[in-house]
Scaffold this motif. Structure first.
Motif, PDB file in Angstrom:
ATOM      1  N   GLU A  88      16.134  30.991   3.678  1.00  0.00           N
ATOM      2  CA  GLU A  88      16.994  30.451   2.622  1.00  0.00           C
ATOM      3  C   GLU A  88      16.914  31.274   1.341  1.00  0.00           C
ATOM      4  OE1 GLU A  88      18.937  27.347   2.795  1.00  0.00           O
ATOM      5  OE2 GLU A  88      18.609  28.071   4.857  1.00  0.00           O
ATOM      6  N   LYS A  89      15.865  32.080   1.264  1.00  0.00           N
ATOM      7  CA  LYS A  89      15.614  32.757  -0.016  1.00  0.00           C
ATOM      8  C   LYS A  89      16.406  34.064  -0.138  1.00  0.00           C
ATOM      9  CE  LYS A  89      12.045  35.228  -2.496  1.00  0.00           C
ATOM     10  NZ  LYS A  89      12.466  34.969  -3.853  1.00  0.00           N
ATOM     11  N   GLN A  90      17.193  34.150  -1.193  1.00  0.00           N
ATOM     12  CA  GLN A  90      17.965  35.379  -1.384  1.00  0.00           C
ATOM     13  C   GLN A  90      17.116  36.396  -2.146  1.00  0.00           C
ATOM     14  OE1 GLN A  90      21.916  34.941  -2.987  1.00  0.00           O
ATOM     15  NE2 GLN A  90      22.424  37.067  -2.493  1.00  0.00           N
ATOM     16  N   GLY A 119      12.404  42.951  -5.408  1.00  0.00           N
ATOM     17  CA  GLY A 119      13.236  43.348  -4.270  1.00  0.00           C
ATOM     18  C   GLY A 119      13.311  44.838  -4.006  1.00  0.00           C
ATOM     19  N   LYS A 120      12.486  45.627  -4.660  1.00  0.00           N
ATOM     20  CA  LYS A 120      12.556  47.088  -4.482  1.00  0.00           C
ATOM     21  C   LYS A 120      12.287  47.497  -3.033  1.00  0.00           C
ATOM     22  CE  LYS A 120       9.126  47.708  -7.353  1.00  0.00           C
ATOM     23  NZ  LYS A 120       8.787  46.320  -7.654  1.00  0.00           N
ATOM     24  N   SER A 121      11.176  46.973  -2.475  1.00  0.00           N
ATOM     25  CA  SER A 121      10.845  47.360  -1.093  1.00  0.00           C
ATOM     26  C   SER A 121      11.875  46.809  -0.120  1.00  0.00           C
ATOM     27  CB  SER A 121       9.468  46.822  -0.694  1.00  0.00           C
ATOM     28  OG  SER A 121       8.489  47.388  -1.509  1.00  0.00           O
ATOM     29  N   ASP A 169       7.874  54.495  -0.337  1.00  0.00           N
ATOM     30  CA  ASP A 169       7.595  53.162  -0.882  1.00  0.00           C
ATOM     31  C   ASP A 169       6.221  53.187  -1.554  1.00  0.00           C
ATOM     32  OD1 ASP A 169       7.630  50.542  -1.546  1.00  0.00           O
ATOM     33  OD2 ASP A 169       7.891  49.759   0.482  1.00  0.00           O
ATOM     34  N   GLU A 170       6.217  53.397  -2.845  1.00  0.00           N
ATOM     35  CA  GLU A 170       4.974  53.503  -3.625  1.00  0.00           C
ATOM     36  C   GLU A 170       3.966  54.467  -2.978  1.00  0.00           C
ATOM     37  OE1 GLU A 170       3.289  49.974  -5.354  1.00  0.00           O
ATOM     38  OE2 GLU A 170       4.969  48.802  -4.589  1.00  0.00           O
ATOM     39  N   PRO A 171       4.351  55.716  -2.778  1.00  0.00           N
ATOM     40  CA  PRO A 171       3.515  56.622  -1.971  1.00  0.00           C
ATOM     41  C   PRO A 171       2.194  57.015  -2.616  1.00  0.00           C
ATOM     42  CG  PRO A 171       5.262  57.846  -3.027  1.00  0.00           C
ATOM     43  CD  PRO A 171       5.536  56.388  -3.303  1.00  0.00           C
TER      44      PRO A 171
HETATM   45  N1  LIG Z   1       9.218  39.246   5.281  1.00  0.00           N
HETATM   46  C1  LIG Z   1       9.473  38.448   4.230  1.00  0.00           C
HETATM   47  N2  LIG Z   1       9.721  37.135   4.407  1.00  0.00           N
HETATM   48  C2  LIG Z   1      10.005  36.315   3.371  1.00  0.00           C
HETATM   49  N3  LIG Z   1      10.070  36.734   2.087  1.00  0.00           N
HETATM   50  C3  LIG Z   1       9.833  38.021   1.842  1.00  0.00           C
HETATM   51  C4  LIG Z   1       9.520  38.954   2.885  1.00  0.00           C
HETATM   52  N4  LIG Z   1       9.344  40.174   2.331  1.00  0.00           N
HETATM   53  C5  LIG Z   1       9.535  40.010   0.998  1.00  0.00           C
HETATM   54  N5  LIG Z   1       9.829  38.724   0.702  1.00  0.00           N
HETATM   55  C6  LIG Z   1      10.128  38.172  -0.631  1.00  0.00           C
HETATM   56  O1  LIG Z   1      11.258  38.853  -1.152  1.00  0.00           O
HETATM   57  C7  LIG Z   1      11.094  39.107  -2.545  1.00  0.00           C
HETATM   58  C8  LIG Z   1      11.183  40.606  -2.789  1.00  0.00           C
HETATM   59  O2  LIG Z   1      10.031  41.231  -2.214  1.00  0.00           O
HETATM   60  P1  LIG Z   1       9.831  42.810  -2.216  1.00  0.00           P
HETATM   61  O3  LIG Z   1       8.596  43.096  -1.450  1.00  0.00           O
HETATM   62  O4  LIG Z   1      11.078  43.463  -1.811  1.00  0.00           O
HETATM   63  O5  LIG Z   1       9.592  43.062  -3.784  1.00  0.00           O
HETATM   64  P2  LIG Z   1       9.041  44.347  -4.515  1.00  0.00           P
HETATM   65  O6  LIG Z   1       9.870  44.507  -5.746  1.00  0.00           O
HETATM   66  O7  LIG Z   1       9.004  45.504  -3.601  1.00  0.00           O
HETATM   67  O8  LIG Z   1       7.572  43.891  -4.901  1.00  0.00           O
HETATM   68  P3  LIG Z   1       6.225  44.753  -5.111  1.00  0.00           P
HETATM   69  O9  LIG Z   1       6.512  45.638  -6.283  1.00  0.00           O
HETATM   70  O10 LIG Z   1       5.200  43.719  -5.418  1.00  0.00           O
HETATM   71  O11 LIG Z   1       5.968  45.516  -3.845  1.00  0.00           O
HETATM   72  C9  LIG Z   1       9.750  38.503  -2.936  1.00  0.00           C
HETATM   73  O12 LIG Z   1       9.977  37.216  -3.453  1.00  0.00           O
HETATM   74  C10 LIG Z   1       9.006  38.437  -1.625  1.00  0.00           C
HETATM   75  O13 LIG Z   1       8.079  37.375  -1.623  1.00  0.00           O
END
Ligand SMILES: Nc1ncnc2c1ncn2[C@@H]1O[C@H](COP(=O)(O)OP(=O)(O)OP(=O)(O)O)[C@@H](O)[C@H]1O
Length: 258
Positions: free
Chosen positions: A24-26, A50-52, A179-181
């Motif tokens: 459900e989470k966008q 959401g970067k990764s 990804d954060e290498p």
């Molecule tokens: N496999 C997953 N299942 C459910 N939620 C996820 C999953 N992967 C990431 N999320 C959620 O999606 C959102 C974005 O996560 P993401 O890892 O893309 O952020 P990020 O900017 O890369 O963070 P960070 O800098 O801490 O690595 C966060 O709320 C995370 O909890």
């Protein structure tokens, strides 16, 4: 998103209205971006923005996650990578990825680099040359040329990460996602990877997720700032760091939050 680089002629990567949900989470909201070829694009933003997730959309790594749903379009070299005829394995050969933590396989230095080319059917007689070339391009050849058969896990963290870059280069991708290498590396190893990345952009298009503002400013040509799943601002790195259009970008890069 505010005005940025909207119409790159023949971008290497073009993202249109990308939305992504985990259940459900966008996690990504209507992200559009055009990434020019032979450039370095840094993606910055606070943890969880959401970067990764975004970078994993560029080689369909999110396909491997249950309950992940994606809408929108990602085009790489003119091809819709979510199209029905796309082979994800072939795609990941063209769009390589280097992860936060160096993750060499528990095998020799040589076999780590030869692994991908072997899978993709390289001729045995070409392997020595491919391995040497990849290790040279990843700026580690001089350190390992006399011990190619020794275990990769004996290398230092910084060497392991350059080996992982060599492993990625060996299958001749056009695009490399980082990804954060350097987040697990010491400052000297970090600088080596940064120099290497800048060297590699001659031949590759590079997208890098980083928490390190100096790193983004030092090495990237373009920067995208994410906040809570949205791409708030995208533009030339100099503009983003010296003259951000959005207050939240300025707050983030000046360390006021995140
Ligand atoms: N496999 C997953 N299942 C459910 N939620 C996820 C999953 N992967 C990431 N999320 C959620 O999606 C959102 C974005 O996560 P993401 O890892 O893309 O952020 P990020 O900017 O890369 O963070 P960070 O800098 O801490 O690595 C966060 O709320 C995370 O909890």
């Amino acid at each position: 998103m505010t005005e940025g680089i909207q119409n790159v002629s023949q971008p290497q990567i073009k993202i249109d209205n990308l939305n992504l949900w985990y259940g459900e989470k966008q996690a990504l909201k209507n992200v559009s971006m055009q990434i020019p070829r032979n450039s370095i694009t840094a993606l910055i933003g606070p943890s969880g923005c959401g970067k990764s997730t975004f970078i994993r959309c560029l080689n369909r790594m999110n396909d491997l996650i249950n309950n992940c749903r994606i809408e929108g379009k990602v085009t790489i070299e003119g091809k819709d990578i979510y199209g029905p005829d796309v082979d994800a394995v072939e795609l990941r050969k063209n769009v390589g990825m280097v992860f936060q933590k160096p993750n060499p396989f528990p095998m020799s230095i040589y076999d780590n680099v030869a692994y991908g080319p072997r899978i993709h059917g390289a001729d045995k007689k070409d392997l020595d040359g491919i391995v040497e070339q990849a290790l040279r391009s990843a700026a580690i050849w001089n350190e390992v040329s006399d011990r190619l058969k020794s275990p990769a896990l004996y290398l230092s963290g910084g060497q392991q990460q350059r080996l992982c870059i060599a492993r990625t280069l060996a299958v001749k991708p056009k695009t490399i996602l980082f990804d954060e290498p350097t987040s697990a590396l010491d400052p000297i190893s970090t600088l080596r990877i940064e120099d290497l990345t800048m060297e590699l952009k001659k031949d590759y298009t590079i997208v890098i997720v980083t928490h390190n503002m100096q790193q983004a400013a030092r090495i990237s040509d373009y920067t995208g700032f994410f906040l809570m799943g949205e791409l708030i601002e995208f533009g030339q790195t100099r503009q983003i760091f010296q003259n951000p259009r959005e207050k939240s970008t300025e707050d983030y890069i000046t360390g006021r939050f995140g």
